[in-house]
Design an enzyme around this catalytic site. Structure first.
Site, short mmCIF file in Angstrom:
data_model
loop_
_atom_site.label_atom_id
_atom_site.label_comp_id
_atom_site.label_asym_id
_atom_site.label_seq_id
_atom_site.Cartn_x
_atom_site.Cartn_y
_atom_site.Cartn_z
N GLU A 174 0.95 -1.20 0.08
CA GLU A 174 -0.22 0.03 -0.04
C GLU A 174 0.89 1.16 0.09
OE1 GLU A 174 -2.15 -1.17 3.42
OE2 GLU A 174 -1.12 0.41 4.64
N HIS A 230 9.94 18.47 1.65
CA HIS A 230 10.33 17.63 0.76
C HIS A 230 11.38 16.40 0.80
CE1 HIS A 230 8.28 20.80 -1.94
NE2 HIS A 230 8.74 21.46 -1.05
#
Lengths: 387, 291
Positions: free
Chosen positions: B209, B247
């Site tokens: 997942e 990020h």
């Protein structure tokens, strides 16, 4: 749990990392009052949980009270969309902070590296810009080093990293000290991500965190009372309601309400609904709850989203028994008027008994399907197109 | 054969005197697992339906011969319980508990590595070797013995796929739920390696997942180290892009962690990826027939 910039900075300050002084404001008048107190120039910064605020016009410099009023008025209430289309995020508070005397802009972060199972520090002399672009175009400008999990992260370790990153010679000791403290924040506050961009060096060689992005491990909030209080404030009304009822709910944009048991099956249900041409309205993991009360709670949260026009209840009973769930659905339907179709797919333990209970109850607007794919197609058809 | 648990498993359950621990521990025993001990500090000398309870896991090892520990202890005490199990002399620790702080697991992960103890989980449904032993909360009725090894991050999704495999007339050597937490004791790679070496396993189904890059790493590993066919399923294509903070995550993994990125990485290495649980089971059954 993600912290707003100013909340992250308060956490930094608690650990002795220099941050500009500032105040949070929710109204234009309060923002101007804060600016008057702090002095000019000052920065007025939108407090939302998304990057790209500067480009979106959410960060402005005010040189006087008139500009402070103008900028705060423009930023408060604006909607900011993230660089990858996330959001929009409505700005309901700003952080007003004193201007900084920037000589150099660096980048520093401490993050949990899931793959390597270690904390990773990253430092670059090229701060103040898109660090992903720096990493892609000039990888050597970004120094990455793991923290050895078996021993303390020392000032000497940190100094070698900031030196390799090419920070100004006379700022190295200060920068190393900040990096040690960032690692301390990660450890002591259960932060899984700390990013400072830019980390600046002033002309006076003070190293200051000018921004903060901090993610705290939600599982560790029990040992951080101050952070747990922040976690209690959720913006979205459905998410707030779900939180109060102890459900895992994420709001999406579509019109098909989704309720499934287990996070993996729930995600898979969203995918299958999308493949059938539908648009999921939410992610809601019902967990192992089969009791009528849990089902009523879940349905109430889904229904409170006005966009929803049909609901899919996808259950694979493992330990949870389908007959118990069917009884829960029957009881729930007596307690709550859905006013829209409910498609139920029950499979797994005692599913035949569950299906029989539902058939006998003969509930209006309840549709049964045997497989996940058929149930997805049916609910998409019943929901109609998104208005 | 099968992997991680089998007829030789001698199980000690930490938390056997609790509600969840006794329910599942006794269920495992009813399936045929050799439950030799319960462990609850301060309750040594008691028993749970005939199974002796000890104060420490070390006593369960020396007194009752336990070689496998299952952890059913509340989250804030669970890492300490896993650490205790690692020091006790058992070979395998299976941690079911959900909600353990990730930095606690960081320390515990390295402790297990150093001690050479196999850790499965936390926040996982456990391991089932059909017909041999069940350690955890996997409902065994959906799985028959057979040649397919399953490794999964998810619980209910695995039961769904297992049930479809059973309906397709096949079964499993073992089912390993590795858990979906950021730090788990055993990754896809660790379990793929065990299946590759297990003579009973002919085909592997891997259920992933969104989040992290364990699937991408597994794709690389499959290409170089796994000779057996692998079929994958990834959940979360329609998951929201998320309120991604910063990020740094994207930089270290070199991947966005999205379902599409994982699917692409697996397909690039020749792994077939099913669009739905149903299709995944169908592909596995079909590939098995053509072996």
């Amino acid at each position: 749990m993600d912290l707003l910039e100013y909340q992250g900075k308060q956490l930094f300050a608690k650990h002795g990392i220099a941050v500009p002084s500032g105040e949070v404001a929710k109204t234009v008048d309060d923002a101007v009052a804060a600016a008057e107190k702090i002095g000019y120039p000052c920065a007025i910064k939108a407090q939302v949980l998304i990057g790209g605020r500067g480009k979106a016009g959410g960060i402005k410099i005010a040189r006087n009270a008139e500009e402070a009023r103008e900028h705060a008025g423009a930023i408060l209430g604006m909607d900011i969309v993230g660089p990858h289309g996330e959001g929009p995020f409505r700005v309901d508070q700003v952080w007003v902070e004193g201007g900084s005397d920037i000589a150099e802009e660096y980048y520093a972060s401490v993050i949990l590296d899931r793959g390597e199972k270690k904390l990773l520090t990253m430092v670059s002399a090229k701060g103040g810009m898109d660090i992903e672009a720096v990493a892609a175009e000039d990888p050597e400008a970004l120094v990455k080093r793991h923290v050895d999990p078996t021993r303390e992260f020392t000032a000497a370790d940190a100094r070698s990293i900031v030196a390799d990153a090419g920070l100004a010679e006379d700022a190295l000791d200060e920068a190393a000290e900040v990096l040690v403290k960032l690692a301390e924040v990660a450890r002591e506050e259960d932060a899984t991500l700390i990013e400072v961009n830019p980390l600046i060096a002033t002309a006076g060689r003070e190293v200051v965190a000018l921004d903060s992005k901090v993610t705290i491990d939600g599982n560790a909030l029990f040992r951080h009372q101050d952070l747990a209080e922040i976690a209690d404030t959720v913006d979205d009304p459905q998410e707030q309601m779900a939180k109060e009822k102890g459900l895992t709910y994420v709001k999406l944009d579509g019109n098909v309400g989704i309720l499934a048991n287990g996070a993996g099956l729930c995600m898979s249900t969203l995918d299958v609904v999308a493949q059938a041409g539908g648009a999921p309205a939410n992610f809601l993991d019902a967990g192992g709850g089969s009791k009528a009360e849990a089902i009523v709670n879940a349905l109430e949260v889904i229904k409170s989203d006005a966009k929803v026009s049909a609901i899919l209840f996808n259950i694979f009973g493992g330990i949870t028994r389908c007959d118990e769930i069917a009884n829960g659905i029957v009881t729930a339907s007596q307690q709550i008027d859905l006013g829209m179709p409910l498609v139920v797919r029950l499979d797994g333990t005692n599913s035949e008994e569950g299906l029989r209970i539902l058939a006998e109850a003969n509930l209006p607007n309840l549709h049964q399907e045997k497989t996940m794919l058929d149930a997805a197609r049916r609910v998409v058809e019943l929901a109609g197109s998104v208005a | 054969m099968s992997i991680v648990v089998d007829e030789g498993t001698k199980l000690a359950v930490s938390g056997l005197t609790g509600r969840e621990g006794s329910f599942h521990g006794l269920r495992n025993k009813a399936y045929g697992t050799d439950l030799v001990a319960g462990v609850t500090p301060g309750k040594g000398g008691q028993d749970v339906e005939g199974t002796p309870v000890f104060d420490t896991i070390a006593e369960a090892v020396t007194e009752a011969g336990a070689n496998t520990s299952m952890i059913f202890v509340p989250a804030r005490f669970a890492a300490a319980a896993i650490d205790e199990a690692i020091d006790s002399g058992v070979e395998t620790v299976i941690a079911i508990t959900e909600g353990i702080p990730v930095l606690d697991m960081l320390n515990t992960y390295w402790k297990a590595k150093e001690a050479g103890v196999r850790l499965i989980g936390p926040n996982c449904p456990g391991v089932l070797s059909p017909g041999k032993a069940n350690v955890g909360i996997i409902p065994a009725q959906f799985f028959d013995p057979g040649p397919i090894g399953v490794v999964s991050k998810s619980g209910t999704l695995t039961y769904q796929i297992g049930n479809e495999l059973k309906q397709a007339g096949t079964g499993n050597s073992s089912i390993v739920g590795i858990g979906g937490d950021p730090i788990v004791g055993s990754d896809f790679i660790d379990i793929l390696e065990l299946y590759e070496a297990d003579p009973e396993t002919e085909l592997i189904v891997m259920v992933g997942e969104i989040g992290g890059d364990a699937e991408e790493r597994a794709a690389e590993f499959i290409a170089s180290e796994v000779s057996k066919p692998v079929v994958a399923y990834i959940a979360g294509f329609t998951a929201p892009p998320g309120k991604q903070m910063g990020h740094a995550g994207a930089i270290i993994s070199g991947s966005s962690g999205t379902a599409q990125a994982k699917k692409d990485a697996l397909e690039a290495k020749g792994v077939r990826v099913g669009e739905s649980p149903t299709e995944t089971a169908a592909i596995a059954a079909e590939m098995l027939r053509s072996l």
